[in-house]
Design a protein around this motif. Structure first.
Motif, PDB file in Angstrom:
ATOM      1  N   ARG A 168      74.993 -13.147  -1.645  1.00  0.00           N
ATOM      2  CA  ARG A 168      75.569 -11.902  -2.134  1.00  0.00           C
ATOM      3  C   ARG A 168      74.973 -11.517  -3.493  1.00  0.00           C
ATOM      4  N   ALA A 169      74.691 -12.516  -4.327  1.00  0.00           N
ATOM      5  CA  ALA A 169      74.117 -12.245  -5.651  1.00  0.00           C
ATOM      6  C   ALA A 169      72.704 -11.688  -5.561  1.00  0.00           C
ATOM      7  N   THR A 170      71.965 -12.060  -4.488  1.00  0.00           N
ATOM      8  CA  THR A 170      70.591 -11.554  -4.349  1.00  0.00           C
ATOM      9  C   THR A 170      70.522 -10.210  -3.645  1.00  0.00           C
ATOM     10  N   GLU A 171      71.557  -9.816  -2.948  1.00  0.00           N
ATOM     11  CA  GLU A 171      71.495  -8.595  -2.136  1.00  0.00           C
ATOM     12  C   GLU A 171      71.161  -7.340  -2.940  1.00  0.00           C
ATOM     13  N   PRO A 172      71.724  -7.154  -4.155  1.00  0.00           N
ATOM     14  CA  PRO A 172      71.396  -5.925  -4.886  1.00  0.00           C
ATOM     15  C   PRO A 172      69.910  -5.762  -5.200  1.00  0.00           C
ATOM     16  N   VAL A 173      69.164  -6.858  -5.224  1.00  0.00           N
ATOM     17  CA  VAL A 173      67.719  -6.766  -5.494  1.00  0.00           C
ATOM     18  C   VAL A 173      67.046  -5.831  -4.487  1.00  0.00           C
ATOM     19  N   TRP A 174      67.500  -5.895  -3.223  1.00  0.00           N
ATOM     20  CA  TRP A 174      66.848  -5.117  -2.163  1.00  0.00           C
ATOM     21  C   TRP A 174      67.230  -3.637  -2.211  1.00  0.00           C
ATOM     22  N   ASN A 175      68.166  -3.271  -3.094  1.00  0.00           N
ATOM     23  CA  ASN A 175      68.417  -1.849  -3.329  1.00  0.00           C
ATOM     24  C   ASN A 175      67.292  -1.218  -4.137  1.00  0.00           C
ATOM     25  N   ASP A 176      66.589  -2.041  -4.913  1.00  0.00           N
ATOM     26  CA  ASP A 176      65.580  -1.531  -5.842  1.00  0.00           C
ATOM     27  C   ASP A 176      64.149  -1.742  -5.372  1.00  0.00           C
ATOM     28  N   ILE A 177      63.952  -2.592  -4.369  1.00  0.00           N
ATOM     29  CA  ILE A 177      62.590  -2.865  -3.892  1.00  0.00           C
ATOM     30  C   ILE A 177      62.560  -2.847  -2.369  1.00  0.00           C
ATOM     31  N   ASP A 178      61.359  -2.606  -1.826  1.00  0.00           N
ATOM     32  CA  ASP A 178      61.152  -2.651  -0.379  1.00  0.00           C
ATOM     33  C   ASP A 178      60.648  -4.013   0.069  1.00  0.00           C
ATOM     34  N   LEU A 179      59.892  -4.667  -0.795  1.00  0.00           N
ATOM     35  CA  LEU A 179      59.414  -6.025  -0.512  1.00  0.00           C
ATOM     36  C   LEU A 179      59.109  -6.713  -1.830  1.00  0.00           C
ATOM     37  N   LEU A 180      58.953  -8.026  -1.751  1.00  0.00           N
ATOM     38  CA  LEU A 180      58.726  -8.860  -2.932  1.00  0.00           C
ATOM     39  C   LEU A 180      57.387  -9.566  -2.773  1.00  0.00           C
ATOM     40  N   VAL A 181      56.590  -9.607  -3.829  1.00  0.00           N
ATOM     41  CA  VAL A 181      55.312 -10.329  -3.820  1.00  0.00           C
ATOM     42  C   VAL A 181      55.389 -11.454  -4.853  1.00  0.00           C
ATOM     43  N   VAL A 182      55.126 -12.677  -4.400  1.00  0.00           N
ATOM     44  CA  VAL A 182      55.176 -13.853  -5.268  1.00  0.00           C
ATOM     45  C   VAL A 182      53.931 -14.698  -5.027  1.00  0.00           C
ATOM     46  N   PRO A 183      53.611 -15.632  -5.925  1.00  0.00           N
ATOM     47  CA  PRO A 183      52.541 -16.581  -5.609  1.00  0.00           C
ATOM     48  C   PRO A 183      52.928 -17.405  -4.378  1.00  0.00           C
ATOM     49  N   THR A 184      51.973 -17.723  -3.525  1.00  0.00           N
ATOM     50  CA  THR A 184      52.300 -18.554  -2.368  1.00  0.00           C
ATOM     51  C   THR A 184      52.733 -19.946  -2.813  1.00  0.00           C
ATOM     52  N   MET A 185      52.095 -20.464  -3.826  1.00  0.00           N
ATOM     53  CA  MET A 185      52.527 -21.729  -4.433  1.00  0.00           C
ATOM     54  C   MET A 185      52.274 -21.618  -5.928  1.00  0.00           C
ATOM     55  N   PRO A 186      53.017 -22.343  -6.741  1.00  0.00           N
ATOM     56  CA  PRO A 186      52.846 -22.212  -8.188  1.00  0.00           C
ATOM     57  C   PRO A 186      51.536 -22.797  -8.699  1.00  0.00           C
ATOM     58  N   ARG A 187      51.039 -23.833  -8.025  1.00  0.00           N
ATOM     59  CA  ARG A 187      49.777 -24.437  -8.432  1.00  0.00           C
ATOM     60  C   ARG A 187      49.306 -25.375  -7.313  1.00  0.00           C
ATOM     61  N   PRO A 188      48.003 -25.627  -7.224  1.00  0.00           N
ATOM     62  CA  PRO A 188      47.530 -26.615  -6.244  1.00  0.00           C
ATOM     63  C   PRO A 188      47.659 -28.027  -6.805  1.00  0.00           C
ATOM     64  N   TYR A 189      47.781 -28.995  -5.900  1.00  0.00           N
ATOM     65  CA  TYR A 189      47.765 -30.401  -6.263  1.00  0.00           C
ATOM     66  C   TYR A 189      46.735 -31.116  -5.397  1.00  0.00           C
ATOM     67  N   THR A 190      46.163 -32.172  -5.929  1.00  0.00           N
ATOM     68  CA  THR A 190      45.261 -32.991  -5.120  1.00  0.00           C
ATOM     69  C   THR A 190      46.085 -33.879  -4.188  1.00  0.00           C
ATOM     70  N   VAL A 191      45.437 -34.385  -3.147  1.00  0.00           N
ATOM     71  CA  VAL A 191      46.113 -35.301  -2.231  1.00  0.00           C
ATOM     72  C   VAL A 191      46.619 -36.530  -2.988  1.00  0.00           C
ATOM     73  N   ALA A 192      45.800 -37.016  -3.908  1.00  0.00           N
ATOM     74  CA  ALA A 192      46.196 -38.200  -4.675  1.00  0.00           C
ATOM     75  C   ALA A 192      47.451 -37.926  -5.501  1.00  0.00           C
ATOM     76  N   GLN A 193      47.537 -36.735  -6.089  1.00  0.00           N
ATOM     77  CA  GLN A 193      48.730 -36.398  -6.872  1.00  0.00           C
ATOM     78  C   GLN A 193      49.986 -36.380  -6.000  1.00  0.00           C
ATOM     79  N   VAL A 194      49.870 -35.801  -4.814  1.00  0.00           N
ATOM     80  CA  VAL A 194      51.034 -35.712  -3.925  1.00  0.00           C
ATOM     81  C   VAL A 194      51.439 -37.094  -3.424  1.00  0.00           C
TER      82      VAL A 194
END
Length: 409
Positions: A168-194
């Motif tokens: 319910r708290a997020t619903e008003p956001v869609w009154n002001d926008i048609d869609l949202l664009v965000v980074p697909t991921m915040p940053r890449p990691y190496t396999v070793a890091q994961v």
């Protein structure tokens, strides 16, 4: 969109949240596959009759939400931050209007996925395996799923209540926008890091998407640009359920403008096949003054029918506003008079085809009529029968329903 593709035959992770995704080298290929897969399946208890929609050109003035600078998270990767800033700037070339959105309410939903009892649903999917031969499950996966044992039944319901509040708290956001664009991921990691820190880093990777299924949204990830260090950049487009075609209309353009090859093939992306221009939907404006205002109890009657907020202003000083007794939820009545006051209103845009369904929900003594606004327009709006104002409190001095409600608190 959840329920658009049959899950029959799929091995579930979280059955109530799962949707089968399409991976492809181009957005258009993904749409082709999705359009073949999609369709209501009565054999799937979670299937829904979701209209497929038709991709087209990018609608002029499309309202595209982007995270506020303060709600962007890249976990220290300056190249990722710079790439997304450039991606946002590039969106303007498509004729869209950028609107900044605070993502914190969405992040709160995402935290439920990893910290809440939804892990118990993964336990349910693998119960026969994890309780008989747990050693065959990857130890990291097993460790996550076994955490389900710490949750009891009341905690599940408490989490569902919390999710409903956050949704319910997020619903008003869609009154002001048609869609949202965000980074697909915040940053890449190496396999070793994961491998060294699998749970935390996998959670980080889902920062911008862990909330999507919990909130019944749809999403499309597309390549967007090359980072300064040569690694690929990507954005994810997100919208309410059923808006997959709208995401594709913009997403295919973003990929085409990226200049990137098709995945790891090194092959040049083919030119976009022409699509019809986005149809101009017939819409009608409706002025609301009370319980249908943004965030108030009946606003869902507008948003559920595809309505969105156009502008906020006042009427001409020719109206009186009354608090109507005995209405549930509480409602005001707007009455035109010879000498009155300017009253705050919101003007909403509704599909013309939805006006009948909207009007059918309006109970006497309220109805729709032309309302004279300060900008010279005269949209349909809520008016009250004069008889119903006899004995009702005249609250015109507050200038609007919100101000009146605020003083009552």
């Amino acid at each position: 969109t959840l329920g658009a593709v049959s899950a029959c035959g799929m091995v579930p992770a979280c059955r109530t949240l799962d949707t089968i995704s399409v991976f492809a080298l181009t957005a258009d290929d993904a749409w082709t596959v999705y359009s073949i897969l999609a369709g209501y399946d009565a054999a799937d208890a979670y299937a829904r009759p979701i209209p497929l929609g038709t991709p087209g050109g990018v609608q002029p003035g499309l309202r595209v939400g982007i995270p506020t600078p303060g709600s962007r998270e890249f976990f220290g990767d300056a190249a990722a931050a710079a790439a997304f800033t450039a991606d946002c700037a590039a969106l303007s070339a498509f004729g869209v209007r950028l609107v900044e959105v605070d993502l914190e309410p969405f992040y709160a939903v995402a935290r439920l996925l990893y910290e809440g009892p939804w892990v118990a649903e993964r336990y349910a999917a693998l119960r026969g395996l994890i309780e008989t031969t747990p050693e065959v499950i990857h130890p990291v996966t097993r460790g996550i799923i076994e955490n389900a044992r710490k949750f009891d039944a009341p905690q599940v319901f408490e989490a569902l209540y919390k999710l409903a509040d956050l949704k319910r708290a997020t619903e008003p956001v869609w009154n002001d926008i048609d869609l949202l664009v965000v980074p697909t991921m915040p940053r890449p990691y190496t396999v070793a890091q994961v491998l060294a820190d699998p749970v935390r880093l996998n959670s980080n990777l889902g920062t911008y998407t862990n909330f999507v299924n919990l909130l019944d949204l749809c999403a499309l990830a597309v390549p967007s640009s090359a980072r300064a260090d040569g690694l690929p950049g990507s954005v994810t487009l997100i919208a309410p359920a059923g808006q997959d075609a709208r995401l594709l209309s913009l997403g295919r353009q973003i990929q085409a403008a990226s200049g990137l090859p098709m995945g790891g093939t090194g092959e040049t992306l083919p030119a976009l096949a022409p699509l019809p221009a986005a149809p101009k939907e017939a819409r009608i404006e409706v002025a609301v003054v009370g319980a249908h205002l943004s965030g108030l109890p009946l606003n869902g009657q507008l948003t559920d029918l595809g309505g969105y907020l156009v502008r906020t202003l006042e009427t001409l000083p020719e109206y009186r506003l009354f608090a109507l007794p005995g209405t549930v939820p509480p409602k005001p009545g707007l009455l035109r008079v010879a000498a009155g006051a300017a009253i705050a209103v919101e003007v909403w845009s509704l599909p013309s085809t939805a006006l009948g369904a909207f009007a059918a929900q309006i109970a006497a003594p309220l109805g729709l009529g032309r309302v004279k606004l300060a900008d010279g327009s005269t949209p349909l709006g809520f008016l009250v029968e004069a008889e119903a104002t006899h004995g009702a409190d005249d609250i015109s001095a507050f200038g609007g329903w919100r101000a009146y409600l605020a003083q009552r608190k």
